[in-house]
Write an enzyme that holds these catalytic residues in place. Sequence first.
Site, short mmCIF file in Angstrom:
data_model
loop_
_atom_site.label_atom_id
_atom_site.label_comp_id
_atom_site.label_asym_id
_atom_site.label_seq_id
_atom_site.Cartn_x
_atom_site.Cartn_y
_atom_site.Cartn_z
N SER A 1 -1.70 1.65 -7.52
CA SER A 1 -1.65 2.61 -6.41
C SER A 1 -0.37 3.43 -6.37
O SER A 1 -0.37 4.54 -5.83
CB SER A 1 -1.83 1.87 -5.08
OG SER A 1 -0.87 0.83 -4.95
N ASP B 1 2.75 0.83 5.70
CA ASP B 1 2.51 -0.51 5.13
C ASP B 1 3.77 -1.12 4.53
O ASP B 1 3.80 -2.29 4.17
CB ASP B 1 1.39 -0.47 4.09
CG ASP B 1 1.68 0.46 2.92
OD1 ASP B 1 2.84 0.89 2.74
OD2 ASP B 1 0.74 0.77 2.17
N HIS C 1 3.98 1.34 -0.06
CA HIS C 1 3.73 2.56 -0.83
C HIS C 1 4.68 3.68 -0.42
O HIS C 1 4.82 3.96 0.78
CB HIS C 1 2.28 3.01 -0.65
CG HIS C 1 1.29 2.02 -1.16
ND1 HIS C 1 0.67 1.09 -0.34
CD2 HIS C 1 0.82 1.79 -2.42
CE1 HIS C 1 -0.16 0.35 -1.07
NE2 HIS C 1 -0.08 0.73 -2.33
#
Length: 250
Positions: free
Chosen positions: A73, A222, A225
């Site tokens: 990601s 979060d 990221h």
Amino acid sequence: MPKSKITESLLNSTVSKYRNLIKFCYFLLVFVVISCGNDTKSKANVDKNENATTENETTENTSSKTILFFGDSITAGYGLDDTNDAFPGIIQSKIDSLGLNYEVVNSGLSGETSAGGKSRIDWILNQDIDIFVLELGANDGLRGVAIAETKANLQAIVDAVKAKSPSTKIVLAGMELPPNMGQDYTTQFRAIFADLASENKLAFIPFILKDVGGIKELNQNDGIHPTAEGHKIVANTVWEVLATVLNAES
């Protein structure tokens, strides 16, 4: 002078004029044909030159080299409004600004593990790749996958790239885990990447999230990221190593 001789003289004069006129028309026709021939040749030469230029431009455009980012990601640009804001896209902009003949391919997949990367590497290698940047392992660590398993999977990916194209340069991006994963595990996890880079003689980015990981304002809600601003820093960290590989290629 008798009338008959006058008539004959006029007739001869008229014939002579017609002969001269016919000769003139003949030479004019020859001149026109030659001129048209030269114009045709000139046009053919122009067309030939234009075709050659087009072919050269096409060859130049299709001969660009490929840098492929194979990751999770972070590479994919999870959570960004525009995936071009992810670090591979930023690196493409950097390459374009420098006039370098490289095309960046973002092959990041959110949630990807080393095992997932191993399973899809053969499909990825169906294309020509000049520089392969490997950024995987973070999801293994967050899930507590066995250290030996993660290292074996990453090694299998490196082996697959080398087997398919020995000339492909490989860059390995290292990762670190938050301390709540336990000191022993995080220490061993960090060592995976340094060991693989050393054992395989790979260009090495020790920590891809350097100066970004753990910094609240550079990460999304979060806490994992990077934001668009964080990706700019990641791109600079990657570029420091990638630039040396590009210099070695040229």
